[in-house]
Design a protein around this motif. Structure first.
Motif, PDB file in Angstrom:
ATOM      1  N   VAL A 473     100.878 -29.192 -44.416  1.00 66.38           N
ATOM      2  CA  VAL A 473      99.610 -29.866 -44.651  1.00 66.38           C
ATOM      3  C   VAL A 473      98.824 -29.101 -45.696  1.00 66.38           C
ATOM      4  CG1 VAL A 473      97.437 -30.558 -43.596  1.00 66.38           C
ATOM      5  CG2 VAL A 473      99.557 -30.793 -42.327  1.00 66.38           C
ATOM      6  N   ILE A 474      98.362 -29.824 -46.703  1.00 68.70           N
ATOM      7  CA  ILE A 474      97.431 -29.256 -47.662  1.00 68.70           C
ATOM      8  C   ILE A 474      96.027 -29.639 -47.205  1.00 68.70           C
ATOM      9  CG2 ILE A 474      96.637 -29.227 -50.040  1.00 68.70           C
ATOM     10  CD1 ILE A 474      99.374 -30.038 -50.900  1.00 68.70           C
ATOM     11  N   VAL A 475      95.171 -28.645 -47.012  1.00 67.16           N
ATOM     12  CA  VAL A 475      93.811 -28.929 -46.594  1.00 67.16           C
ATOM     13  C   VAL A 475      92.992 -29.236 -47.845  1.00 67.16           C
ATOM     14  CG1 VAL A 475      91.817 -28.083 -45.333  1.00 67.16           C
ATOM     15  CG2 VAL A 475      94.099 -27.417 -44.620  1.00 67.16           C
ATOM     16  N   ARG A 476      92.889 -30.524 -48.166  1.00 67.77           N
ATOM     17  CA  ARG A 476      92.145 -30.971 -49.334  1.00 67.77           C
ATOM     18  C   ARG A 476      90.821 -31.558 -48.880  1.00 67.77           C
ATOM     19  NH1 ARG A 476      94.336 -35.809 -53.055  1.00 67.77           N
ATOM     20  NH2 ARG A 476      93.692 -36.956 -51.185  1.00 67.77           N
ATOM     21  N   GLY A 477      89.804 -31.407 -49.691  1.00 71.31           N
ATOM     22  CA  GLY A 477      88.516 -31.965 -49.336  1.00 71.31           C
ATOM     23  C   GLY A 477      87.462 -31.646 -50.370  1.00 71.31           C
ATOM     24  N   VAL A 478      86.217 -31.885 -49.991  1.00 72.92           N
ATOM     25  CA  VAL A 478      85.069 -31.645 -50.867  1.00 72.92           C
ATOM     26  C   VAL A 478      84.239 -30.512 -50.280  1.00 72.92           C
ATOM     27  CG1 VAL A 478      82.976 -32.621 -51.878  1.00 72.92           C
ATOM     28  CG2 VAL A 478      85.028 -34.043 -51.627  1.00 72.92           C
ATOM     29  N   LEU A 479      84.015 -29.480 -51.077  1.00 69.96           N
ATOM     30  CA  LEU A 479      83.207 -28.341 -50.675  1.00 69.96           C
ATOM     31  C   LEU A 479      81.831 -28.454 -51.314  1.00 69.96           C
ATOM     32  CD1 LEU A 479      82.945 -25.533 -49.296  1.00 69.96           C
ATOM     33  CD2 LEU A 479      83.729 -24.546 -51.469  1.00 69.96           C
ATOM     34  N   SER A 480      80.801 -28.488 -50.476  1.00 71.98           N
ATOM     35  CA  SER A 480      79.417 -28.515 -50.955  1.00 71.98           C
ATOM     36  C   SER A 480      78.828 -27.122 -50.815  1.00 71.98           C
ATOM     37  CB  SER A 480      78.587 -29.523 -50.166  1.00 71.98           C
ATOM     38  OG  SER A 480      79.084 -30.835 -50.335  1.00 71.98           O
ATOM     39  N   VAL A 481      78.408 -26.543 -51.934  1.00 71.95           N
ATOM     40  CA  VAL A 481      77.849 -25.195 -51.964  1.00 71.95           C
ATOM     41  C   VAL A 481      76.377 -25.297 -52.345  1.00 71.95           C
ATOM     42  CG1 VAL A 481      78.005 -22.886 -52.938  1.00 71.95           C
ATOM     43  CG2 VAL A 481      80.076 -24.253 -52.638  1.00 71.95           C
ATOM     44  N   THR A 482      75.518 -24.869 -51.444  1.00 67.02           N
ATOM     45  CA  THR A 482      74.079 -24.835 -51.731  1.00 67.02           C
ATOM     46  C   THR A 482      73.655 -23.390 -51.935  1.00 67.02           C
ATOM     47  OG1 THR A 482      73.681 -26.807 -50.383  1.00 67.02           O
ATOM     48  CG2 THR A 482      71.785 -25.426 -50.902  1.00 67.02           C
ATOM     49  N   VAL A 483      73.236 -23.073 -53.156  1.00 65.83           N
ATOM     50  CA  VAL A 483      72.711 -21.748 -53.464  1.00 65.83           C
ATOM     51  C   VAL A 483      71.231 -21.782 -53.141  1.00 65.83           C
ATOM     52  CG1 VAL A 483      72.482 -19.956 -55.205  1.00 65.83           C
ATOM     53  CG2 VAL A 483      74.429 -21.520 -55.289  1.00 65.83           C
ATOM     54  N   ILE A 484      70.870 -21.183 -52.021  1.00 62.75           N
ATOM     55  CA  ILE A 484      69.492 -21.281 -51.536  1.00 62.75           C
ATOM     56  C   ILE A 484      68.579 -20.316 -52.283  1.00 62.75           C
ATOM     57  CG2 ILE A 484      67.998 -21.104 -49.523  1.00 62.75           C
ATOM     58  CD1 ILE A 484      70.466 -21.707 -47.793  1.00 62.75           C
ATOM     59  N   SER A 485      68.881 -19.022 -52.167  1.00 66.30           N
ATOM     60  CA  SER A 485      67.996 -18.022 -52.767  1.00 66.30           C
ATOM     61  C   SER A 485      68.715 -16.684 -52.819  1.00 66.30           C
ATOM     62  CB  SER A 485      66.699 -17.884 -51.953  1.00 66.30           C
ATOM     63  OG  SER A 485      66.999 -17.467 -50.635  1.00 66.30           O
ATOM     64  N   ALA A 486      68.024 -15.693 -53.378  1.00 69.88           N
ATOM     65  CA  ALA A 486      68.504 -14.311 -53.401  1.00 69.88           C
ATOM     66  C   ALA A 486      67.355 -13.400 -53.013  1.00 69.88           C
ATOM     67  CB  ALA A 486      69.047 -13.945 -54.770  1.00 69.88           C
ATOM     68  N   ASP A 487      67.700 -12.248 -52.444  1.00 67.67           N
ATOM     69  CA  ASP A 487      66.694 -11.289 -51.993  1.00 67.67           C
ATOM     70  C   ASP A 487      67.004  -9.910 -52.547  1.00 67.67           C
ATOM     71  OD1 ASP A 487      65.468 -13.263 -50.355  1.00 67.67           O
ATOM     72  OD2 ASP A 487      66.951 -12.864 -48.786  1.00 67.67           O
ATOM     73  N   ASP A 488      65.930  -9.217 -52.944  1.00 68.39           N
ATOM     74  CA  ASP A 488      66.003  -7.793 -53.300  1.00 68.39           C
ATOM     75  C   ASP A 488      67.037  -7.524 -54.392  1.00 68.39           C
ATOM     76  OD1 ASP A 488      65.261  -5.128 -53.130  1.00 68.39           O
ATOM     77  OD2 ASP A 488      66.761  -4.661 -51.593  1.00 68.39           O
ATOM     78  N   LEU A 489      66.995  -8.323 -55.458  1.00 69.68           N
ATOM     79  CA  LEU A 489      67.902  -8.079 -56.585  1.00 69.68           C
ATOM     80  C   LEU A 489      67.473  -6.826 -57.335  1.00 69.68           C
ATOM     81  CD1 LEU A 489      68.325 -11.697 -58.018  1.00 69.68           C
ATOM     82  CD2 LEU A 489      69.883 -10.446 -56.514  1.00 69.68           C
ATOM     83  N   ALA A 490      68.427  -6.162 -57.955  1.00 70.77           N
ATOM     84  CA  ALA A 490      68.132  -4.956 -58.736  1.00 70.77           C
ATOM     85  C   ALA A 490      67.513  -5.352 -60.072  1.00 70.77           C
ATOM     86  CB  ALA A 490      69.403  -4.146 -58.957  1.00 70.77           C
ATOM     87  N   PRO A 491      66.434  -4.709 -60.489  1.00 73.82           N
ATOM     88  CA  PRO A 491      65.802  -5.061 -61.767  1.00 73.82           C
ATOM     89  C   PRO A 491      66.679  -4.682 -62.959  1.00 73.82           C
ATOM     90  CG  PRO A 491      64.773  -3.111 -60.822  1.00 73.82           C
ATOM     91  CD  PRO A 491      65.717  -3.633 -59.788  1.00 73.82           C
TER      92      PRO A 491
END
Length: 602
Positions: A473-491
């Motif tokens: 079986v090949i597990v085929r489908g649609v992947l939905s990726v929601t990039v919500i936010s980021a925290d404490d990134l390095a300047p």
């Protein structure tokens, strides 16, 4: 001054459901103060060898410590004073208190040549640090109810035990050393079918055998009938050292280059495959069915070797060429090896391996990372292990393991890198709606079930017959990726800010999407969703890279590499991920999976 214990019965014989009564008698020339009078009740099984030369099995018994079957303390008096002269202090106790759970089992008192079961009552009169405590000990005898024999179960139902009942096990580990020589053997090489054939006679001898290891001895199940256990299981828990010399026609065969390692490796594999835990040898002591003690597969461990980072460089020119070796049992045909990633200290493998598990309570997965040296022996970069009893069945565990030089050395502080694994333990017969996505019989739609016979179809062979072709079986489908936010990134900017954005990539198809740029923020919020059509979800990866947008270029701020195993199992989840390759920063994501299974030939 003296103290002694006098029991109420002159023969000192009691039954498990009867109170043990008596008096503590003190004879003092002057009164004394004490900090309490306590009565300690102990029972133990002692195995020992008495005289003569002991064989191997007798040696096992000789090193076993006493097995405690009862240990309780009864407070007779609180702190106070004891007057001079003769004083009698009464006491009474039950071996098992009313309503107590039947955790402790009672056996009849027995004194034999190699085994003894003994019950002792000891009194201790504590007098503080400046005075010596007064103590005395007496043995009392436990006898089973009349008419029920040795196999009686000491419960309120007074039922007889007809077969050994598993109420636990006793485990003992001990070191074992052996040294000696073997007998001579004559081997004939040649063909005797012809009258003129010749034969070569070779005399060999294995000598100077030295072996040191740790054995595991298990007494199981514990039963009411003497000798208190139904069978003995023994196995080699760990082999420390093995030395030998092989003589052939008067010469030392191990002196031939390459032969010594080959012979020792063959013997090591034979030992580990036949007696090393979880393989065990069973010796029945009492009649009964002990098939549950035999080695049986209990489940499958699915391992995805994702990546490694910050590996130690073993090459003087360029970078290491790492590959991984994984195993649950250190047997050659059960070890798995990954592909080699050339010139890389942060390799990404994304390879899947499957291991049979026999004992999830004691076994563990070992991962060793090597530097491929071509025709020379590979050099170890580091190793790590995971105990299988730390895994929750049916739930994916994502782990980063710190690499060490030796699993036996716990004080290795050198940074040798880390390895990233995804682990899924699937016990056989697991229910609750769980389905292993790596199994060939994953859930299908109704239409696919109708056409399953076609998917398992047959193909005409060249000789006119039919051969079965398995369909994975090949597990085929649609992947939905929601990039919500980021925290404490390095300047990254001079003003202590950044203009971050995220590039989302599916590794196999290299399909990419990019979020918008959030200016001058170290805690950006995007809330952007991207959909990817995934052709093989079990073996694809999601890569998210955070970049700082500049007018004349861009600066790297870190990345996350994710497999799709968890979202395939759970369907949807929200999680926060640490950024690799960055001083700080986290990425908040929401993943959702819409499956569309298909089949292909394998």
């Amino acid at each position: 001054m003296s103290v002694e214990i006098k029991l109420s019965r002159s023969n000192r014989i009691y039954r498990p459901n009867e109170p043990v009564e008596g008096k503590i008698v003190t004879k003092l020339s002057s009164s004394i103060s004490h900090q309490g009078i306590r009565l300690n009740v102990n029972a133990s099984v002692n195995l020992q060898v008495r005289g003569g030369s002991a064989g191997v099995i007798e040696s096992f018994y000789g090193v076993i410590k006493p097995i405690t079957i009862l240990n309780k303390t009864v407070e007779v008096l609180k702190s106070g004073r004891i007057s001079s002269g003769t004083t009698e202090i009464p006491f009474s106790f039950m071996l098992k208190d009313p309503g107590e759970k039947p955790l402790e089992k009672f056996y009849e008192t027995y004194h034999g040549g190699d085994i003894s079961i003994q019950y002792l009552a000891s009194v201790d009169i504590s007098r503080g640090y400046l005075h010596k405590s007064l103590s005395a000990t007496v043995e009392f005898i436990i006898e089973s109810e009349k008419g029920l024999g040795h196999a009686k179960a000491f419960t309120t139902t007074r039922a007889k035990i007809r077969a050994p009942t598993d109420i636990g096990a006793l485990l003992h580990l001990f070191s074992f050393e052996y040294s000696g020589n073997t007998m001579l053997k004559k081997h004939e090489i040649g063909n005797s079918a012809s009258a003129y054939s010749s034969r070569l006679h070779i005399v060999d001898k294995v000598k100077n055998i030295g072996f040191t290891g740790i054995f595991r001895l298990i007494f199981r199940p514990l039963v009411e009938e003497f000798p208190c256990f139904g069978a003995v299981c023994y196995s080699l828990r760990k082999k420390k050292k093995l030395d030998l010399t092989l003589k052939v026609v008067g010469g030392d065969m191990t002196a031939i280059p390459g032969i010594s390692d080959a012979i020792e490796g063959t013997i090591r594999d034979a030992i580990e495959d036949s007696i090393t835990w979880p393989v065990r040898k069973i010796i029945p002591i009492l009649p009964g069915d002990y098939s549950d003690l035999e080695l049986k597969p209990t489940g499958v461990l699915e391992v995805k070797l994702v990546q490694a980072k910050e590996l130690t460089n073993k090459d003087l020119i360029g970078k290491s060429d790492p590959f991984a070796e994984l195993y649950v049992r250190p047997v050659r045909d059960r070890m798995k090896k990954s592909k080699t990633i050339n010139n890389q200290l942060n390799p990404v493998w994304n390879e899947h391996f499957e291991f049979v598990v026999e004992d999830p309570l004691t076994q563990h997965l070992v991962v060793k990372i090597y530097d491929d040296e071509g025709i020379q022996a590979a050099e170890l970069i580091g190793c790590a292990h995971v105990r299988l009893n730390e895994l929750e069945p049916g739930k994916v565990k994502d782990v980063w393991l710190k690499l060490v030089k030796d699993l036996e050395i716990q004080r290795d502080q050198k940074n040798r890198g880390q390895v990233h694994l995804e682990l899924l333990y699937c016990p056989y017969g697991m229910k609750n709606g769980f389905s292993n996505p790596f199994a060939p019989d994953v859930s299908m739609t109704s239409l696919e079930k109708v056409f399953k016979s076609g998917a398992e179809g047959k193909e005409a062979a060249q000789n006119g017959g039919e051969i079965n072709r398995r369909k994975d079986v090949i597990v085929r489908g649609v992947l939905s990726v929601t990039v919500i936010s980021a925290d404490d990134l390095a300047p990254t900017d001079l003003m202590g800010k950044a203009d971050p954005y995220v590039v989302v990539t599916m590794k196999k198809t290299e399909t990419k999407n990019k979020t918008r740029v959030v200016p001058e923020s170290l805690n950006p919020v995007w809330n952007q969703t991207f959909d990817f059509v995934v052709e093989d979800g079990l073996h694809d990866m999601l890569i998210l890279e955070v970049w700082d947008h500049d007018t004349f270029g861009k600066d790297y701020m870190g990345r996350c590499i994710l497999t799709l195993t968890r979202v395939l199992l759970e369907g949807e989840y929200k999680e926060t991920f640490e950024l690799d390759g960055a001083k700080s920063g986290k990425l908040n994501l929401h993943l959702k999976w819409a499956p569309q299974p298909i089949y292909r030939d394998s």
